[in-house]
Design a protein around this motif. Structure first.
Motif, PDB file in Angstrom:
ATOM      1  N   ALA A 248       0.880  -1.293   0.046  1.00 59.25           N
ATOM      2  CA  ALA A 248      -0.010   0.033  -0.055  1.00 59.25           C
ATOM      3  C   ALA A 248       0.879   1.206   0.023  1.00 59.25           C
ATOM      4  O   ALA A 248       2.092   1.298   0.402  1.00 59.25           O
ATOM      5  CB  ALA A 248      -0.927   0.292   1.181  1.00 59.25           C
TER       6      ALA A 248
ATOM      7  N   ILE B 106       1.889   4.373   1.657  1.00 57.83           N
ATOM      8  CA  ILE B 106       1.610   5.005   2.814  1.00 57.83           C
ATOM      9  C   ILE B 106       2.269   6.290   2.642  1.00 57.83           C
ATOM     10  O   ILE B 106       3.271   6.660   2.516  1.00 57.83           O
ATOM     11  CB  ILE B 106       2.614   4.267   3.967  1.00 57.83           C
TER      12      ILE B 106
ATOM     13  N   SER C  71      -2.221   8.694   6.210  1.00 65.60           N
ATOM     14  CA  SER C  71      -2.754   7.184   6.015  1.00 65.60           C
ATOM     15  C   SER C  71      -3.432   6.777   7.228  1.00 65.60           C
ATOM     16  O   SER C  71      -2.712   6.812   8.439  1.00 65.60           O
ATOM     17  CB  SER C  71      -1.590   6.363   5.498  1.00 65.60           C
TER      18      SER C  71
ATOM     19  N   PRO D 294      -3.740   3.418   9.115  1.00 69.41           N
ATOM     20  CA  PRO D 294      -3.119   1.977   9.021  1.00 69.41           C
ATOM     21  C   PRO D 294      -4.199   0.946   8.898  1.00 69.41           C
ATOM     22  O   PRO D 294      -3.703  -0.038   8.229  1.00 69.41           O
ATOM     23  CB  PRO D 294      -2.427   1.642  10.447  1.00 69.41           C
TER      24      PRO D 294
ATOM     25  N   LYS E 165      -7.112   0.986   7.223  1.00 65.42           N
ATOM     26  CA  LYS E 165      -7.517   1.156   5.939  1.00 65.42           C
ATOM     27  C   LYS E 165      -6.405   0.609   4.903  1.00 65.42           C
ATOM     28  O   LYS E 165      -6.868  -0.115   3.859  1.00 65.42           O
ATOM     29  CB  LYS E 165      -8.196   2.501   5.568  1.00 65.42           C
ATOM     30  N   GLU E 166      -5.110   0.869   5.104  1.00 63.32           N
ATOM     31  CA  GLU E 166      -4.103   0.659   4.519  1.00 63.32           C
ATOM     32  C   GLU E 166      -3.910  -0.969   4.444  1.00 63.32           C
ATOM     33  O   GLU E 166      -3.896  -1.818   3.342  1.00 63.32           O
ATOM     34  CB  GLU E 166      -2.901   1.117   4.587  1.00 63.32           C
TER      35      GLU E 166
ATOM     36  N   GLU F 218      -6.721  -2.689   2.671  1.00 63.73           N
ATOM     37  CA  GLU F 218      -6.465  -2.602   0.997  1.00 63.73           C
ATOM     38  C   GLU F 218      -5.507  -3.718   0.734  1.00 63.73           C
ATOM     39  O   GLU F 218      -5.602  -4.422  -0.417  1.00 63.73           O
ATOM     40  CB  GLU F 218      -5.993  -1.157   0.748  1.00 63.73           C
TER      41      GLU F 218
END
Length: 144
Positions: free
Chosen positions: A117, A119, A123, A125, A127-128, A131
């Protein structure tokens, strides 16, 4: 990203042609793709171009040296093929390379999946991480 690529190609004496952005749709994702091409003289080996472009800002940030130092500082593992240039070259110098952001290395009955992802400041964390899990799920479905 486009500026980085065109500047790096120009430093090698190439004249990159940027085509209009296109939507690239695959079975489970879509993304914006901007084709860039250039005629490469025989005295410039394709791997010299790859070396000039790797790592791209997509995987190492815009301040590449600083970002790479921070990545080495915080990541406690080897990236392996993640973010590596993957591609082919034939005996005539024709080639095509991509950045291995979403990929898999298959060895017999085992596979190592790669995804990441972007970053940036702000960002989230969670949600990343979600993903990355979504990206890995798409790779996993392709293998089973």
């Amino acid at each position: 990203m486009l500026d980085f690529i065109t500047q790096r190609l120009c430093q090698l004496g190439l004249l990159p042609q940027i085509l209009a952005p296109r939507l690239r749709q695959l079975s489970n994702i879509q993304h914006l793709w901007t084709p860039i091409s250039a005629m490469v003289p025989a005295n410039i080996h394709p791997l010299k171009i790859v070396g000039q472009l790797h790592p791209t800002p997509a995987v190492a940030g815009a301040a590449r040296d600083v970002a790479c130092a921070e990545i080495r500082r915080y990541e406690s593992f080897e990236r392996g093929l993640y973010a590596a240039p993957l591609g082919w070259i034939d005996s005539h110098g024709n080639c095509e390379f991509i950045v291995g952001i979403r990929s898999a290395l298959i060895d017999g009955d085992r596979a190592r999946l790669y995804a990441g992802a972007g970053i940036v400041a702000g960002s989230d964390p969670d949600k990343e991480f979600a993903e990355v899990q979504l990206k890995l799920q798409a790779l996993l479905k392709a293998l089973v």
